[in-house]
Scaffold this active site. Structure first.
Site, PDB file in Angstrom:
ATOM      1  N   GLY A   1       0.838  -1.194   0.000  1.00  0.00           N
ATOM      2  CA  GLY A   1       0.000   0.000   0.000  1.00  0.00           C
ATOM      3  C   GLY A   1       0.872   1.242   0.000  1.00  0.00           C
TER       4      GLY A   1
ATOM      5  N   ALA B   1       1.877   3.373  -2.189  1.00  0.00           N
ATOM      6  CA  ALA B   1       1.605   4.569  -2.983  1.00  0.00           C
ATOM      7  C   ALA B   1       0.544   5.456  -2.348  1.00  0.00           C
ATOM      8  CB  ALA B   1       1.180   4.173  -4.396  1.00  0.00           C
TER       9      ALA B   1
ATOM     10  N   GLY C   1       1.158   5.090   3.162  1.00  0.00           N
ATOM     11  CA  GLY C   1       2.287   4.318   2.649  1.00  0.00           C
ATOM     12  C   GLY C   1       3.462   5.182   2.228  1.00  0.00           C
TER      13      GLY C   1
ATOM     14  N   ASP D   1       2.443  -1.551  -4.350  1.00  0.00           N
ATOM     15  CA  ASP D   1       1.073  -1.047  -4.431  1.00  0.00           C
ATOM     16  C   ASP D   1       0.525  -1.460  -5.783  1.00  0.00           C
ATOM     17  OD1 ASP D   1      -1.321   0.802  -4.544  1.00  0.00           O
ATOM     18  OD2 ASP D   1      -0.397   1.550  -2.705  1.00  0.00           O
TER      19      ASP D   1
ATOM     20  N   ASN E   1     -11.965  -3.012   2.433  1.00  0.00           N
ATOM     21  CA  ASN E   1     -10.625  -3.315   2.940  1.00  0.00           C
ATOM     22  C   ASN E   1     -10.455  -4.754   3.397  1.00  0.00           C
ATOM     23  OD1 ASN E   1      -9.982  -0.717   2.337  1.00  0.00           O
ATOM     24  ND2 ASN E   1      -9.807  -0.002   4.449  1.00  0.00           N
TER      25      ASN E   1
ATOM     26  N   THR F   1      -4.231  -1.269   7.980  1.00  0.00           N
ATOM     27  CA  THR F   1      -5.485  -1.073   7.256  1.00  0.00           C
ATOM     28  C   THR F   1      -6.687  -1.202   8.185  1.00  0.00           C
ATOM     29  OG1 THR F   1      -4.427  -2.038   5.307  1.00  0.00           O
ATOM     30  CG2 THR F   1      -6.831  -1.875   5.281  1.00  0.00           C
ATOM     31  N   ASN F   2      -7.529  -0.170   8.179  1.00  0.00           N
ATOM     32  CA  ASN F   2      -8.723  -0.182   9.016  1.00  0.00           C
ATOM     33  C   ASN F   2      -9.872  -0.932   8.365  1.00  0.00           C
ATOM     34  OD1 ASN F   2      -8.234   1.184  11.502  1.00  0.00           O
ATOM     35  ND2 ASN F   2      -7.911   3.071  10.340  1.00  0.00           N
TER      36      ASN F   2
ATOM     37  N   HIS G   1      -8.891  -0.388  18.251  1.00  0.00           N
ATOM     38  CA  HIS G   1      -8.387   0.752  17.473  1.00  0.00           C
ATOM     39  C   HIS G   1      -9.516   1.491  16.765  1.00  0.00           C
ATOM     40  CE1 HIS G   1      -5.547   3.216  15.329  1.00  0.00           C
ATOM     41  NE2 HIS G   1      -5.857   2.713  14.150  1.00  0.00           N
TER      42      HIS G   1
END
EC number: 1.1.1.37
Length: 311
Positions: free
Chosen positions: A7, A9, A13, A34, A94, A118-119, A177
C-alpha cells in the site's frame, strides 16, 4: 533486514516509506508495493535520499516480488475514511484487500512479522489471523494490529493539556483501534493528575481524533501523516526487537491470551520472534475499568466479523 510496505503509494504508505528510508538501520532493504503504477517511481524518488537503505518498488496485481525475504511486512493498503464514514464502513472494501495480501504473505514470507495498519484494525487483524491459520503458518507472536497512532495522540494531547515535554510522556492504550474500544490509561501517567472532567474529555478526544483529522481535511483525506509516523515508530520497534535489542515495548492489538477478548491491545515486549512476552497493563481506575468493560461487546463483534468473513 528487509521491510516491505504494502500500500506504499497511498497517503500513509508514502509517508511511512519516507520515514523508513531515513530511519531504518544502515544496510536495510525497503521494498514498496502497491497496485498503483506509480509505485516504482515512488521508490526511485526515495532512492535519491542519501541514506544506506536500498529501496525497490513493485506495482501490479502480485506483491510476491516485494515480499520475498521480508522480515517485517507493514500493510496499509486499502481505502481511506471520508467525512461521514466510520472505520467500520471501510470494512466492505478493505477486508478483501487484507485477505488477499496476507494470503501472499503466508505463501512468500510465512515467518515475517506482519503489522496491520489497514482499518478497521479490530476486524482486519482477525481476518489476517484466519488466513494464516488456513495456510497452516499462523504464529500469534508474529501478527500485530498497529495501534501506535492512539499512543502518540495520547502522548501529544496529554503533553499539550499539562504543559509537559512530550518526550517525557508515556501512555499505554488498551482495547482496540476504533471509537470506544480505544482506552488510554491516563491514570497510570507518572507525576500527572487529572480531574474526572479532564479524563472524560481527553479520552473522548483521543477516541475521536481520527474524525477530527477527516473533518479538518474537508474530504481531502484522513490521518495519513501522523499514521505514517506511528507506523514507522512501530515498524522500527519490530526491527529493533528482531536485532536483539533489549526492553523494546510497544502497545499493539494482538492475540495475547487476554481475558477480555481474542484480540486485545496492550503492551508487548518485542524480540527476535516478534512478541517475547505480553505484558500486564497494570492497575486501572474505576473510570477505565468501566470503559474497558463497556467496550467488550463492540470489540468482540468486530472480531467475529473478521472471522466470519474468512470462513
Amino acid at each position: 533486514m528487509k521491510v516491505a510496505v504494502l500500500g506504499a503509494a497511498g497517503g500513509i504508505g508514502q509517508a511511512l516509506a519516507l520515514l523508513l528510508k531515513t530511519q531504518l538501520p544502515a544496510g536495510s532493504k525497503l521494498s514498496l508495493y502497491d497496485i498503483a503504477p506509480v509505485t516504482p517511481g515512488v521508490a526511485v524518488d526515495l532512492s535519491h535520499i542519501p541514506t544506506a537503505v536500498e529501496v525497490k518498488g513493485f506495482a501490479g496485481e502480485d506483491p510476491t516480488p516485494a515480499l520475498e525475504g521480508a522480515d517485517v511486512v507493514l500493510i496499509s493498503a486499502g481505502v481511506a475514511r471520508k467525512p461521514g464514514m466510520d472505520r467500520s464502513d471501510l470494512f466492505n472494501i478493505n477486508a478483501g484487500i487484507v485477505r488477499n495480501l496476507v494470503e501472499k504473505c503466508a505463501a512468500t514470507c510465512p515467518k515475517a512479522l506482519i503489522g496491520i495498519i489497514t482499518n478497521p484494525v479490530n476486524t482486519t487483524v482477525a481476518i489476517a489471523a484466519e488466513v494464516l491459520k488456513a495456510a497452516g503458518v499462523y504464529d500469534k507472536n508474529r501478527l500485530f494490529g498497529v495501534t501506535t497512532l492512539d499512543v502518540i495522540r495520547s502522548e501529544t494531547f496529554v503533553a499539550e493539556a499539562k504543559g509537559l515535554n512530550v518526550a517525557d510522556v508515556k501512555v499505554n492504550v488498551i482495547g482496540g483501534h476504533s471509537g470506544v474500544t480505544i482506552l488510554p490509561l491516563l491514570s497510570q501517567i507518572e507525576g500527572v493528575s487529572f480531574s474526572d472532567e479532564e479524563v472524560a474529555a481527553l479520552t473522548t478526544r483521543i477516541q475521536n481524533a481520527g474524525t477530527e483529522v477527516v473533518e479538518a481535511k474537508a474530504g481531502g483525506g484522513s490521518a495519513t501523516l501522523s499514521m505514517g509516523q506511528a507506523a514507522c515508530r512501530f515498524g522500527l520497534s519490530l526491527v529493533r526487537g528482531l536485532q536483539g535489542e533489549a526492553n523494546v515495548v510497544e502497545c499493539a492489538y494482538v492475540d495475547g491470551g487476554s481475558e477480555h477478548a481474542d484480540f486485545f491491545a496492550q503492551p508487548v515486549l518485542l524480540g527476535k520472534n516478534g512478541i517475547e512476552q505480553v505484558l500486564a497493563y497494570g492497575e486501572v481506575s474505576e473510570f477505565e475499568a468501566n470503559a474497558r468493560d463497556a467496550m467488550l461487546d463492540t470489540l468482540k463483534a468486530d472480531i467475529t466479523l473478521g472471522v466470519d468473513f474468512v470462513k
